[in-house]
Enzyme design. Structure first.
Site, PDB file in Angstrom:
ATOM      1  N   PHE A   1       0.811  -1.221   0.000  1.00  6.09           N
ATOM      2  CA  PHE A   1       0.000   0.000   0.000  1.00  6.09           C
ATOM      3  C   PHE A   1       0.839   1.264   0.000  1.00  6.09           C
ATOM      4  O   PHE A   1       0.369   2.322  -0.424  1.00  6.09           O
ATOM      5  CB  PHE A   1      -0.937   0.030   1.217  1.00  6.09           C
ATOM      6  CG  PHE A   1      -0.242   0.364   2.520  1.00  6.09           C
ATOM      7  CD1 PHE A   1      -0.041   1.687   2.913  1.00  6.09           C
ATOM      8  CD2 PHE A   1       0.216  -0.630   3.375  1.00  6.09           C
ATOM      9  CE1 PHE A   1       0.601   2.003   4.100  1.00  6.09           C
ATOM     10  CE2 PHE A   1       0.852  -0.328   4.566  1.00  6.09           C
ATOM     11  CZ  PHE A   1       1.053   0.989   4.928  1.00  6.09           C
TER      12      PHE A   1
ATOM     13  N   LYS B   1      -1.218  -7.490  -8.902  1.00  9.61           N
ATOM     14  CA  LYS B   1      -2.133  -7.595  -7.769  1.00  9.61           C
ATOM     15  C   LYS B   1      -1.699  -6.538  -6.748  1.00  9.61           C
ATOM     16  O   LYS B   1      -0.814  -6.758  -5.941  1.00  9.61           O
ATOM     17  CB  LYS B   1      -2.079  -8.995  -7.150  1.00  9.61           C
ATOM     18  CG  LYS B   1      -3.360  -9.428  -6.406  1.00  9.61           C
ATOM     19  CD  LYS B   1      -3.770  -8.535  -5.213  1.00  9.61           C
ATOM     20  CE  LYS B   1      -2.858  -8.727  -4.029  1.00  9.61           C
ATOM     21  NZ  LYS B   1      -3.319  -7.870  -2.854  1.00  9.61           N
TER      22      LYS B   1
ATOM     23  N   GLU C   1      -5.090  -3.850  -1.655  1.00 10.81           N
ATOM     24  CA  GLU C   1      -6.517  -3.530  -1.664  1.00 10.81           C
ATOM     25  C   GLU C   1      -6.815  -2.266  -0.855  1.00 10.81           C
ATOM     26  O   GLU C   1      -7.946  -1.772  -0.874  1.00 10.81           O
ATOM     27  CB  GLU C   1      -7.337  -4.709  -1.129  1.00 10.81           C
ATOM     28  CG  GLU C   1      -7.062  -5.116   0.303  1.00 10.81           C
ATOM     29  CD  GLU C   1      -5.907  -6.090   0.450  1.00 10.81           C
ATOM     30  OE1 GLU C   1      -5.864  -6.800   1.483  1.00 10.81           O
ATOM     31  OE2 GLU C   1      -5.021  -6.140  -0.446  1.00 10.81           O
TER      32      GLU C   1
ATOM     33  N   CYS D   1       9.542   1.596   3.408  1.00 18.04           N
ATOM     34  CA  CYS D   1      10.532   0.572   3.746  1.00 18.04           C
ATOM     35  C   CYS D   1      11.935   1.158   3.768  1.00 18.04           C
ATOM     36  O   CYS D   1      12.858   0.532   4.278  1.00 18.04           O
ATOM     37  CB  CYS D   1      10.447  -0.602   2.781  1.00 18.04           C
ATOM     38  SG  CYS D   1      10.925  -0.208   1.089  1.00 18.04           S
TER      39      CYS D   1
END
Length: 498
Positions: free
Chosen positions: A149, A173, A176, A281
């Site tokens: 995300f 993918k 979400e 990160c």
């Protein structure tokens, strides 16, 4: 309620699972959309679309594929404001930071514009009598990306930009939590001239991830996320014969030497620790001052800067960072702050009580600062991923080098110093994948590559750059002979070049 659909075979495709994920506006705490979660059949439909497209896309010469990348770059730049506002509305980072997210991805697209040069193989004339040897790089087929995300534009472009440029097709993918930008990226890619099926987007959770990892027609998977899931993705993907690169978590350290330019170091640390609410990160959540005098000066200067730091809604141009992505993530970060208190670290600034007037239901957190953090503490050893900065004091240069080197994560590290010899020794000795010298967030430029060590990276190949080209291609080596005169007898031993 707006539904966010899949993007398969060049068009929007409504899901049939009846399962949805909630997409929040982190500034207000309200649900703004639903994202449809894919079935195994919908994942397969995306893979089959990519498989059909790849058979012809691979035959398009590299120069023509590069022209699609050039047009895609132009469209990304033309739609920068729209993409940034869309990203901020779902992620929560301020718009300026969202533009940086898109720009760093766009730079990989710029690298992919030069793909003809990157795909040139090797050639040896006269390797033997009348024998030439040459190699070529060819695409793998259908590749997949599973992205987090925190960078919904940059990380997908890190993956599919290189993968598609070398002749593969791609199934993405995305997270979400903020799925709208990845869909828009795919739409713009079609607008740039890519054939349908070259880039597909399916939304989902573990079911979709496993469907991609298990699918026999997916040849390679790239992942960025937490280390536990990265390890799972790597193990499951390689077990089915896939190439897998899986980037995990991080606990990056910033070493502050006594001779550092303290004014610049403090500014850099503030941005690296608290920018994007610490949801990077490559954030800098641990600062290591060397020596007692350095530690005390750094602490006081950080306190003074924290008092001036502005937290605001993502559309506020004056805000330095916005809300975290969800209520659940806010609670997770808050729990880590309490754990730090329980473990005995000194809580110098507590960001848990922060509330923004008029946006009390938003997922905002103020900056948090800990001092006297010990290496035995869970809050030091685990990734918090929020606006929390920890001071871990070191008595010597050797101790400072050992801290990031011995940590379970090895993503990024920075040293702040004016001493070239110390910097050179640090770069050589520290056991971390990406190192900054007076650079707080050492994310490499697009023509190098991104990748951490230890539990920050599973697999042998890094993201983007020439490492990305190698990951998304296989080498074919040809040995050719054009004999003259009479037919030679076949050899019944392994051929040599004597």
């Amino acid at each position: 309620m707006r539904d966010i659909t899949h993007f398969i075979d060049g068009q929007s495709v409504a899901g049939t699972s009846g399962r949805y994920g909630e997409v929040f506006n982190p500034n207000t705490g309200e649900v703004q959309a639903r994202v449809q979660l894919a079935t195994v059949g919908e994942v397969d439909a995306a893979v089959q679309s990519a498989l059909r497209a790849q058979q012809t896309w691979a035959l398009v010469n590299p120069q023509r594929r590069a022209r699609v990348m050039f047009e895609y770059k132009r469209l990304l730049e033309a739609n920068m404001n729209e993409l940034a506002e869309m990203l901020s509305a779902e992620h929560g980072k301020v718009v300026a930071d969202s533009k940086g997210d898109i720009q760093r991805g766009l730079e990989v697209i710029e690298f992919a514009c030069g793909i003809p040069q990157a795909l040139k193989g090797e050639y040896t004339e006269g390797a033997g009598p009348g024998i030439d040897v040459y190699s070529m790089r060819q695409p793998l087929g259908v590749c997949a990306g599973i992205t987090p995300f925190n960078f919904p534009a940059m990380i997908p472009m890190w993956m599919f930009g290189v993968a598609i440029a070398v002749g593969n097709t791609f199934v993405l993918k995305p997270s979400e939590k903020d799925p709208s930008v990845p869909v828009r990226l795919a739409e713009l890619f079609m607008e740039a001239g890519a054939p349908k099926g070259v880039l597909n987007v399916v939304h989902g959770d573990k079911l979709s991830v496993d469907a991609l990892l298990d699918h026999p027609d997916v040849k390679a998977v790239s992942f960025v996320g937490s280390s536990d899931i990265a390890q799972y993705v790597y193990a499951r993907g390689t077990a089915t014969g896939k190439r897998v690169q899986a980037m995990g978590g991080a606990k990056n350290h910033g070493i502050v030497m006594p001779d550092a330019n303290m004014d610049q170091a403090v500014k850099d640390i503030m941005g690296a620790a608290y920018g994007s609410a610490g949801e990077r990160c490559m954030a800098l959540p641990v600062v290591v001052p060397v020596g007692q005098k350095t530690a005390e000066e750094l602490r006081e200067r950080l306190l003074a800067e924290i008092e001036t730091l502005k937290v605001g809604v993502s559309t506020d141009a004056a805000a330095q960072y916005g809300p975290v992505v969800s209520a659940a993530h806010k609670q997770k970060v808050s729990d880590y702050i309490q754990l730090g208190v329980d473990e005995g670290a000194e809580l110098v600034v507590d960001g848990r009580g922060f509330a923004l007037q008029g946006y009390e239901k938003g997922f905002f957190m103020g900056p948090t600062l800990f001092d006297h953090v010990k290496t035995s503490m869970r809050t030091y050893n685990e990734e918090i991923f929020g606006p929390v900065l920890q001071i871990v004091r070191a008595d010597s240069f050797d101790e400072a080098v050992a801290l990031p080197s011995q940590h379970q994560y090895g993503n990024g590290v920075a040293i702040f110093t004016g001493n070239g010899r110390a910097a050179r020794e640090f770069v050589s000795r520290v056991q971390v994948g990406m190192v900054g010298v007076n650079v707080p967030i050492p994310v490499p430029v697009s023509y190098h590559s991104f990748g951490g060590w230890k539990r920050s990276g599973f697999g042998d190949t890094n993201q983007y750059g020439m490492e990305g080209v190698r990951f998304y291609t296989k080498v074919k080596t040809v040995t050719a002979r054009w004999p003259e005169g009479s037919v030679e007898d076949s050899a019944f031993v392994i051929p040599t070049m004597k």
